[in-house]
Design an enzyme around this catalytic site. Structure first.
Site, PDB file in Angstrom:
ATOM      1  N   LEU A 163       1.164  -1.505  -0.095  1.00  0.00           N
ATOM      2  CA  LEU A 163      -0.108  -0.117  -0.108  1.00  0.00           C
ATOM      3  C   LEU A 163       1.114   1.362   0.121  1.00  0.00           C
ATOM      4  CD1 LEU A 163      -2.822   0.952   0.328  1.00  0.00           C
ATOM      5  CD2 LEU A 163      -2.925   1.278   2.430  1.00  0.00           C
ATOM      6  N   ASP A 164       0.832   2.008  -1.073  1.00  0.00           N
ATOM      7  CA  ASP A 164       1.467   3.089  -0.936  1.00  0.00           C
ATOM      8  C   ASP A 164       2.525   3.460  -1.066  1.00  0.00           C
ATOM      9  OD1 ASP A 164      -1.244   4.752  -0.567  1.00  0.00           O
ATOM     10  OD2 ASP A 164      -1.257   4.831   0.867  1.00  0.00           O
ATOM     11  N   GLU A 165       3.247   2.105  -0.987  1.00  0.00           N
ATOM     12  CA  GLU A 165       5.048   1.995  -1.273  1.00  0.00           C
ATOM     13  C   GLU A 165       5.213   1.651  -2.911  1.00  0.00           C
ATOM     14  OE1 GLU A 165       6.441  -0.591   1.354  1.00  0.00           O
ATOM     15  OE2 GLU A 165       5.173   0.774   3.280  1.00  0.00           O
TER      16      GLU A 165
END
Length: 293
Positions: free
Chosen positions: A235-237
């Site tokens: 997530l969001d990486e």
């Protein structure tokens, strides 16, 4: 991107990556020359840590000359010789794009505006939202098919299956999460790998969860920003494509941070989408190579 010279048909963009070794640029140039190609621009990068070579070439071929199939055959031969990963695209063909949105519509509106004025070479083929059409009644969608796909924990699997049907059925080459505030499943993220861009508010330090701008205000941050990245199961990486920041002061209220944050999100996402449509982004593991204009 340079326009093709008179007498030449629309240009192509070739992107590639391969283990670095002498002779790559010479081989590509020679192959395009033998096909009658005219190179309008070339950018390259040798990543020393991994010894991987990256390149982006814009070229044209004579009208009525070599066909795309012949170009593909020649490039396939080079790929076998140099162990290349490569992609060839007509530079003037717009990218078929699905835009996904939740309640906040500032990024959606911005992308549609830039598309209408010809700034973004996208062809919006669908808009997917987890809010009904009435939420966006003030927006002229210009005939773009709108799909209301509400989602709950119980319906997430079926909702994503329908989402996949839309992406596949429209032939979409790019999916843009324009502040789509739902987490994609690991399987959906993996299926969209390398063709799904998300915009994420990023701060120093980073704030997750509800009301990130209020969290930033409470901590007295001096910079706010946004990050556009490829979606991955982490997530969001995902690999970062573009980022930007704006300085703020103690006089800025939470509403000021929200207003400035939306401006950053709009421009960062638009730049990332443009880089993708112009074939300027090449994945490189957890990073990207971005050949900026």
């Amino acid at each position: 991107m340079s326009d093709p010279a008179p007498g030449l048909r629309p240009s192509y963009v070739l992107t590639l990556s391969c283990p670095n070794r002498p002779g790559i640029v010479a081989a590509i140039s020679q192959a395009l020359f033998e096909l009658g190609g005219d190179i309008a621009g070339a950018q390259q990068f040798d990543e020393r840590e991994s010894r991987i070579f990256f390149m982006r070439v814009v070229f044209s071929v004579p009208a009525g000359g070599v066909e795309r199939g012949m170009l593909g055959q020649a490039l396939a031969a080079l790929a076998a010789r140099f162990d290349m990963q490569w992609s060839l695209r007509e530079s003037l063909r717009p990218t078929r794009t699905v835009i996904m949105v939740s309640r906040f519509d500032h990024c959606l509106v911005d992308l549609l505006y830039r598309w209408r004025i010809g700034e973004l070479a996208i062809a919006p083929v669908a808009i997917i939202a987890n809010h009904p059409r009435e939420t966006y009644a003030h927006i002229d969608l210009d005939g773009i098919p709108f799909h209301y796909l509400p989602v709950t924990a119980a319906t997430k699997e079926a909702q994503e299956a329908r989402m996949a049907e839309i992406v596949h059925g429209t032939g979409a080459e790019l999916v843009v999460l324009a502040r789509y505030m739902q987490i994609l499943s690991d399987s959906m993220s993996a299926w969209l790998a390398g063709r799904c861009i998300n915009i994420h508010h990023s701060f120093l330090p980073g704030f997750k969860g509800a009301k990130p701008y209020h969290q930033a205000f409470a901590r007295g941050v001096k910079l706010i920003g946004a990050t556009a990245h490829f979606v991955t199961p982490d997530l969001d990486e995902g690999p970062i494509i573009e980022q930007d920041v704006e300085r703020i002061t103690h006089a800025d209220t939470p509403d000021d941070l929200i207003r400035k944050g939306r401006d950053i999100e709009r421009r960062v996402l638009a730049r990332a989408v443009r880089y993708f449509t112009e074939c300027r982004v090449i994945p490189n593991g957890r990073k990207t190579i971005v050949f900026n204009p």
